[in-house]
Design an enzyme around this catalytic site. Structure first.
Site, PDB file in Angstrom:
ATOM      1  N   GLY A 132       0.822  -1.211   0.000  1.00 54.45           N
ATOM      2  CA  GLY A 132       0.000   0.000   0.000  1.00 54.45           C
ATOM      3  C   GLY A 132       0.847   1.248   0.000  1.00 54.45           C
ATOM      4  O   GLY A 132       1.000   1.912   1.026  1.00 54.45           O
ATOM      5  N   SER A 134       1.129   3.465  -3.360  1.00 55.18           N
ATOM      6  CA  SER A 134       0.586   4.466  -4.282  1.00 55.18           C
ATOM      7  C   SER A 134      -0.753   5.002  -3.788  1.00 55.18           C
ATOM      8  O   SER A 134      -1.543   4.281  -3.190  1.00 55.18           O
ATOM      9  CB  SER A 134       0.382   3.860  -5.667  1.00 55.18           C
ATOM     10  N   GLU A 254      13.220  -5.082  -4.467  1.00 54.25           N
ATOM     11  CA  GLU A 254      12.197  -5.305  -5.499  1.00 54.25           C
ATOM     12  C   GLU A 254      12.776  -5.074  -6.901  1.00 54.25           C
ATOM     13  O   GLU A 254      12.656  -5.912  -7.790  1.00 54.25           O
ATOM     14  CB  GLU A 254      11.024  -4.342  -5.254  1.00 54.25           C
TER      15      GLU A 254
HETATM   16  C1  LIG Z   1       0.815  -3.840 -12.783  1.00 52.97           C
HETATM   17  C2  LIG Z   1       0.974  -2.781 -11.704  1.00 52.97           C
HETATM   18  C3  LIG Z   1       0.983  -3.176 -10.380  1.00 52.97           C
HETATM   19  C4  LIG Z   1       1.100  -2.216  -9.369  1.00 52.97           C
HETATM   20  N1  LIG Z   1       1.035  -2.648  -8.072  1.00 52.97           N
HETATM   21  C5  LIG Z   1       1.126  -1.727  -7.057  1.00 52.97           C
HETATM   22  C6  LIG Z   1       1.024  -2.147  -5.700  1.00 52.97           C
HETATM   23  O1  LIG Z   1       0.844  -3.337  -5.415  1.00 52.97           O
HETATM   24  N2  LIG Z   1       1.107  -1.209  -4.742  1.00 52.97           N
HETATM   25  C7  LIG Z   1       1.311   0.106  -5.004  1.00 52.97           C
HETATM   26  O2  LIG Z   1       1.420   0.891  -4.082  1.00 52.97           O
HETATM   27  N3  LIG Z   1       1.385   0.549  -6.297  1.00 52.97           N
HETATM   28  C8  LIG Z   1       1.302  -0.347  -7.329  1.00 52.97           C
HETATM   29  N4  LIG Z   1       1.364   0.077  -8.650  1.00 52.97           N
HETATM   30  C9  LIG Z   1       1.406   1.516  -8.926  1.00 52.97           C
HETATM   31  C10 LIG Z   1       2.742   1.998  -9.470  1.00 52.97           C
HETATM   32  O3  LIG Z   1       3.713   2.007  -8.457  1.00 52.97           O
HETATM   33  C11 LIG Z   1       2.505   3.402 -10.048  1.00 52.97           C
HETATM   34  O4  LIG Z   1       1.630   3.253 -11.139  1.00 52.97           O
HETATM   35  C12 LIG Z   1       3.772   4.061 -10.495  1.00 52.97           C
HETATM   36  O5  LIG Z   1       4.618   4.347  -9.417  1.00 52.97           O
HETATM   37  C13 LIG Z   1       3.495   5.358 -11.289  1.00 52.97           C
HETATM   38  O6  LIG Z   1       2.668   6.202 -10.582  1.00 52.97           O
HETATM   39  P1  LIG Z   1       1.356   6.812 -11.269  1.00 52.97           P
HETATM   40  O7  LIG Z   1       0.578   5.666 -11.847  1.00 52.97           O
HETATM   41  O8  LIG Z   1       0.684   7.666 -10.270  1.00 52.97           O
HETATM   42  O9  LIG Z   1       1.878   7.665 -12.490  1.00 52.97           O
HETATM   43  P2  LIG Z   1       2.438   9.152 -12.443  1.00 52.97           P
HETATM   44  O10 LIG Z   1       3.365   9.287 -11.289  1.00 52.97           O
HETATM   45  O11 LIG Z   1       1.286  10.088 -12.509  1.00 52.97           O
HETATM   46  O12 LIG Z   1       3.277   9.227 -13.761  1.00 52.97           O
HETATM   47  C14 LIG Z   1       2.674   9.443 -15.046  1.00 52.97           C
HETATM   48  C15 LIG Z   1       3.786   9.550 -16.077  1.00 52.97           C
HETATM   49  O13 LIG Z   1       4.634  10.684 -15.805  1.00 52.97           O
HETATM   50  C16 LIG Z   1       5.997  10.280 -15.683  1.00 52.97           C
HETATM   51  N5  LIG Z   1       6.667  11.063 -14.662  1.00 52.97           N
HETATM   52  C17 LIG Z   1       6.208  11.384 -13.423  1.00 52.97           C
HETATM   53  N6  LIG Z   1       7.118  12.098 -12.757  1.00 52.97           N
HETATM   54  C18 LIG Z   1       8.193  12.224 -13.550  1.00 52.97           C
HETATM   55  C19 LIG Z   1       9.481  12.853 -13.417  1.00 52.97           C
HETATM   56  N7  LIG Z   1       9.834  13.475 -12.279  1.00 52.97           N
HETATM   57  N8  LIG Z   1      10.355  12.774 -14.452  1.00 52.97           N
HETATM   58  C20 LIG Z   1      10.001  12.135 -15.594  1.00 52.97           C
HETATM   59  N9  LIG Z   1       8.804  11.524 -15.791  1.00 52.97           N
HETATM   60  C21 LIG Z   1       7.912  11.566 -14.780  1.00 52.97           C
HETATM   61  C22 LIG Z   1       5.923   8.820 -15.273  1.00 52.97           C
HETATM   62  O14 LIG Z   1       7.114   8.136 -15.600  1.00 52.97           O
HETATM   63  C23 LIG Z   1       4.725   8.327 -16.070  1.00 52.97           C
HETATM   64  O15 LIG Z   1       5.088   8.018 -17.386  1.00 52.97           O
HETATM   65  C24 LIG Z   1       1.239  -0.848  -9.687  1.00 52.97           C
HETATM   66  C25 LIG Z   1       1.234  -0.463 -11.033  1.00 52.97           C
HETATM   67  C26 LIG Z   1       1.097  -1.407 -12.037  1.00 52.97           C
HETATM   68  C27 LIG Z   1       1.089  -0.949 -13.460  1.00 52.97           C
END
Ligand SMILES: Cc1cc2nc3c(=O)[nH]c(=O)nc-3n(C[C@H](O)[C@H](O)[C@H](O)COP(=O)(O)OP(=O)(O)OC[C@H]3O[C@@H](n4cnc5c(N)ncnc54)[C@H](O)[C@@H]3O)c2cc1C
Length: 384
Positions: A132, A134, A254
């Protein structure tokens, strides 16, 4: 450098291969020959039976201490086990976020009571852990989490929301980052808490992924009271308000080793070569051979990583480079398979399902853009 395996390691491999081959066939037969995806409710229950079979025979967590359910194997033997696991076509581990993410941090930073009370139940699949971290407004920018834990007599009151919690709807426990100092900002004032999901005030709402499986959940906390002793040894992992350091320890293992071992990609690369032999022209066979070499390179890189860890090093920012490699490798392997299959790739089968999931590799465990930033700043020393 000696890249050969010892006689004991070869014996370990033979034993693992024999057990896995026989037992995965028996488990498949038990599931009517075609187990459902572990990211569906029905499939999760089937996969738990597989986890139990592994645990009962001492194969669930080979590198852990025997008292925690392991067999005290070396990290090299764990790599061998992983190779054999994937070679035999064994299913994805539904316990992965516990055994591969949380457990290394418990070994590193947990108290003896936490270790004794948590690890064995995790290995047996009695307690199922989800991650937990994100939140709707904290993904890449994890330090902006706003879920709060307020100190009260005998425990904590939790409020806020987590999202993208993999298999959260099927799990019993969550490890999460919570803001325990209300006046803090960013990386400071966060605490890493261990939370039973059955706590009153917590609602878990599963939701579907793009491929239709209910693999994700949102977790809502509404004045949920988390007692200090809700988890054996206490609910705080590491230092109070030192949650960021714990989270980075989890992320290091991880990204850098435990979540995606080379065995997974070596097995896929071998299957790809077989497919290329069957269906490929010269160009596609060459692409398949190149991808196989990329998997082999990952194996060599991991042997070097394990050598460093066995010498006492901790996974550091280099783990980001490793994560870039394995996530892009998975996409490469699967894209080639679709090109080999041509129009047949549109029929849903293991390759197309694998490709859909491979596309999420550059997102989970921290997006690849973020890993490039970390590598640039912390490995190469470039300016922000
Ligand atoms: C299959 C899967 C399983 C997951 N399982 C879990 C889980 O079990 N627990 C959990 O907590 N989370 C989980 N996640 C969530 C995952 O950690 C997040 O999706 C990820 O960290 C990206 O965050 P976001 O989706 O909010 O995208 P955002 O942070 O909104 O990013 C959107 C885009 O902007 C880019 N970006 C953002 N900031 C920057 C920067 N500073 N420089 C350059 N580019 C940038 C990103 O690379 C991305 O392309 C999972 C995701 C997936 C796809």
């Amino acid at each position: 450098m000696d890249l050969t395996w010892s006689a004991e390691e070869e014996a370990f491999r033979a034993e693992a291969r024999g057990w896995l081959t026989e037992n995965v066939a028996a488990w498949r037969a038990e599931c009517g020959g075609a187990p459902a995806s572990g990211d569906t409710r029905e499939g999760f229950a089937q996969h738990l039976r597989w986890e139990r079979r592994l645990f009962d025979a001492g194969w669930a967590v080979v590198s852990w201490a025997p008292e925690d359910g392991g067999r005290g194997s070396s990290l090299w033997e764990w790599l061998i086990f992983e190779e054999e696991y994937h070679r035999a076509g064994c299913p994805p581990r539904v316990t992965q976020n516990g055994i591969f993410l949380l457990a290394p941090s418990i070994y590193e930073l947990g108290t003896p009571e936490q270790r004794a009370g948590i690890l064995r139940r995790m290995a047996a699949g009695d307690d199922l852990w989800c991650q937990g971290w994100s939140e709707p407004n904290a993904g890449s920018d994890l330090a902006s989490v706003t879920s709060k834990a307020e100190r009260v007599e005998g425990g904590w009151v939790l409020n806020g929301q987590k999202t993208w919690t993999t298999r959260g709807g099927f799990c019993t426990h969550l490890f999460g980052l919570f803001r325990t100092d209300p006046d803090s900002a960013r990386h400071k004032g966060l605490t890493y808490l261990l939370v039973p999901l059955a706590t009153p005030g917590i609602t878990v709402r599963g939701f579907g992924r793009l491929d239709g499986d209910e693999g994700f959940a949102e977790v809502f906390f509404a004045d949920a009271f988390l007692a200090d002793d809700a988890v054996p040894g206490g609910v705080v992992l590491g230092e109070l308000e030192g949650g960021w350091a714990v989270a980075m320890a989890t992320a290091g293992s991880e990204r850098g080793l435990t979540l995606r071992s080379p065995g997974r990609f070596l097995a896929t690369a071998e299957r790809l070569l077989a497919l290329a032999d069957e269906r490929g022209d010269g160009v596609l066979r060459r692409r398949a051979a190149t991808a196989w070499m990329h998997a082999d390179a990952y194996q060599q890189h991991t042997l070097a990583t394990v050598t460093k860890l066995a010498g006492g090093a901790r996974p550091g920012a280099e783990a980001s480079l490793t994560k870039l490699w394995w996530s892009e490798l998975d996409v490469e392997l699967h894209e080639i398979s679709l090109d080999l299959l041509g129009p047949d790739a549109e029929l849903v089968g293991p390759w197309s399902k694998g490709w859909q999931f491979a596309l999420s590799g550059p997102i989970y465990a921290g997006t690849n853009e973020i890993q490039r930033n970390i590598a640039a700043e912390r490995v190469l020393g470039l300016p922000r």
